[in-house]
Design a protein around this motif. Structure first.
Motif, PDB file in Angstrom:
ATOM      1  N   SER A   1      23.381 -15.973 -13.651  1.00  0.00           N
ATOM      2  CA  SER A   1      21.935 -15.789 -13.837  1.00  0.00           C
ATOM      3  C   SER A   1      21.650 -15.330 -15.264  1.00  0.00           C
ATOM      4  CB  SER A   1      21.385 -14.769 -12.830  1.00  0.00           C
ATOM      5  OG  SER A   1      22.019 -13.515 -13.001  1.00  0.00           O
ATOM      6  N   HIS A   2      20.441 -15.653 -15.724  1.00  0.00           N
ATOM      7  CA  HIS A   2      20.041 -15.347 -17.101  1.00  0.00           C
ATOM      8  C   HIS A   2      18.613 -14.828 -17.104  1.00  0.00           C
ATOM      9  CE1 HIS A   2      19.293 -15.651 -21.382  1.00  0.00           C
ATOM     10  NE2 HIS A   2      18.333 -16.527 -21.184  1.00  0.00           N
ATOM     11  N   ALA A   3      18.383 -13.706 -17.762  1.00  0.00           N
ATOM     12  CA  ALA A   3      17.038 -13.144 -17.924  1.00  0.00           C
ATOM     13  C   ALA A   3      16.486 -13.561 -19.284  1.00  0.00           C
ATOM     14  CB  ALA A   3      17.081 -11.622 -17.822  1.00  0.00           C
TER      15      ALA A   3
ATOM     16  N   ARG B   1      21.811 -10.042 -20.821  1.00  0.00           N
ATOM     17  CA  ARG B   1      20.958 -11.060 -20.208  1.00  0.00           C
ATOM     18  C   ARG B   1      21.688 -11.979 -19.228  1.00  0.00           C
ATOM     19  NH1 ARG B   1      16.062 -11.150 -22.825  1.00  0.00           N
ATOM     20  NH2 ARG B   1      16.025 -10.073 -24.834  1.00  0.00           N
TER      21      ARG B   1
ATOM     22  N   SER C   1      13.586 -15.051 -14.772  1.00  0.00           N
ATOM     23  CA  SER C   1      15.031 -15.267 -14.822  1.00  0.00           C
ATOM     24  C   SER C   1      15.369 -16.574 -14.117  1.00  0.00           C
ATOM     25  CB  SER C   1      15.785 -14.112 -14.161  1.00  0.00           C
ATOM     26  OG  SER C   1      15.452 -14.012 -12.784  1.00  0.00           O
TER      27      SER C   1
ATOM     28  N   PRO D   1      11.366 -10.245 -19.525  1.00  0.00           N
ATOM     29  CA  PRO D   1      12.251  -9.957 -18.395  1.00  0.00           C
ATOM     30  C   PRO D   1      11.626 -10.181 -17.024  1.00  0.00           C
ATOM     31  CG  PRO D   1      11.478  -7.926 -19.392  1.00  0.00           C
ATOM     32  CD  PRO D   1      10.996  -9.039 -20.279  1.00  0.00           C
TER      33      PRO D   1
END
Length: 361
Positions: free
Chosen positions: A223-225, A197, A232, A229
């Motif tokens: 970045s982060h999901a 992630r 983000s 999904p």
């Protein structure tokens, strides 16, 4: 400094040709759009052979300079056009930013206007190293969901790409007074998948080479999901150093995947200094036209059990029904196998070992 970057025009065109020479290799194509937006950092991966991708946005910025006692309102648009050229590892891209700036000089009660391209660049990006190139070395752990989702030091090993580009200053550009028509940019881009992630991207660039004021910059983006999904977020830090301009910037934003080839985004940020102070925000989107086709591998070069295995019972369903079941693309994002999927993979692995141990007469 002037003598160091005093190139003749003919030498500049030779440099342009060298920077834009095509390179050779293989990259990582994805079924879902992979955009550089909403930040300004550049991914290490190319979009994929024969993929055409447009990334566009509108932005507003307010600048206040404490020493010059000026205030500026800036409206603009930026665009990035990306194309997977010749093979998977190589990407041709154009980056442009057109802005309209109104400057108020408070000491003299004057209003000035600047309108032109603050960025007008053409370049090539080439992936030189991909840690995920060998699928055998990156198989999931069938016995531990946690092992597949926790941070591991090997995940710091990044994909690495090299970029070479040319900046164009056309006509009497008020943002680059006295600069040559052509200048050059080189960059190293890295990308590490810390967990399924979290993705870390870094860019280190040397820009406006051949001008009196070349620029060194770096960008660090994380970045982060989310569990869903389709959504983000990212946070990004950028540092810029040159004789003409220096700054430290922080920005963040959010992106939403509408379809597998369409993404919308929003971002905002500010500078960490007051010469000038900067506050900005923008929104935009990315759209991909996917003409990618997987290259065929001769059967004699294929390894055993690498042709997809048994035919799926749904393989002969009508295309319309299959497309309906496919979804909108978010489910194709690789966040690693779930616990349920790990159980299935483990069961299939055991069956495969059992079948291979039987002697067929």
């Amino acid at each position: 400094m002037n003598s160091l970057f005093a190139y003749t025009k003919s030498y500049q065109y030779v440099l342009s040709f060298i920077f834009l020479l095509p390179l050779v290799g293989i990259s990582q194509y994805t079924d879902v759009i992979n955009s550089n937006r909403p930040g300004i950092s550049v991914s290490a991966y190319a979009v994929g052979k024969n993929v055409v991708q447009a990334e566009m946005g509108l932005f507003y910025e307010q600048q206040d300079h404490s020493l010059l006692n000026t205030q500026s309102d800036i409206w603009g648009t930026d665009i990035s056009l990306r194309y997977g050229l010749l093979f998977e590892k190589l990407e041709l891209n154009y980056e442009g930013t057109f802005q309209d700036q109104n400057i108020t000089y408070s000491n003299f009660d004057l209003l000035a206007k600047r309108r032109d391209f603050s960025r007008n660049r053409l370049g090539l990006k080439f992936l030189v190293y991909d840690p995920f190139k060998n699928p055998e070395a990156n198989k999931p752990n069938l016995y531990s969901w946690r092992a597949n989702n926790k941070f591991q030091f090997k995940n710091l090993l990044p994909a690495v790409s090299l970029y070479g580009g040319v900046n164009f200053v056309l006509g009497d550009n008020p943002f680059f007074i006295g600069e040559p028509t052509l200048s050059y940019r080189g960059m190293i881009a890295t990308q590490s998948r810390l967990t399924p992630r979290f993705v870390l991207i870094t860019n280190t660039a040397y820009d406006r080479i051949s001008t009196d004021d070349p620029e060194l910059s770096y960008t660090i983006s994380l970045s982060h999901a989310f569990r869903n999904p389709k959504w983000s977020v990212f946070v990004e830090h950028q540092g810029i150093q040159s004789d003409r301009y220096a700054d430290l910037l922080i920005r963040g934003g959010i992106a939403h995947l509408l379809k597998e080839n369409l993404q919308l985004d929003f971002n905002m940020g500010a500078s960490l200094k007051n010469t000038p102070s900067r506050i900005f925000f923008g929104l935009g989107g990315s759209y991909r036209m996917d003409f990618h086709k997987d290259s065929l591998k001769p059967i004699e070069d294929q390894e055993a059990d690498q042709n997809g295995g048994a035919i799926d019972k749904k393989a002969m369903k009508k295309k319309k029904k299959a497309d309906k079941e496919k979804g909108n693309g978010a489910e194709d994002i690789d966040l690693g196998p779930s616990k349920k999927q790990l159980k299935k993979l483990k069961k299939a692995e055991k069956k495969k070992k059992k079948d291979s141990s039987e002697i067929d007469f």
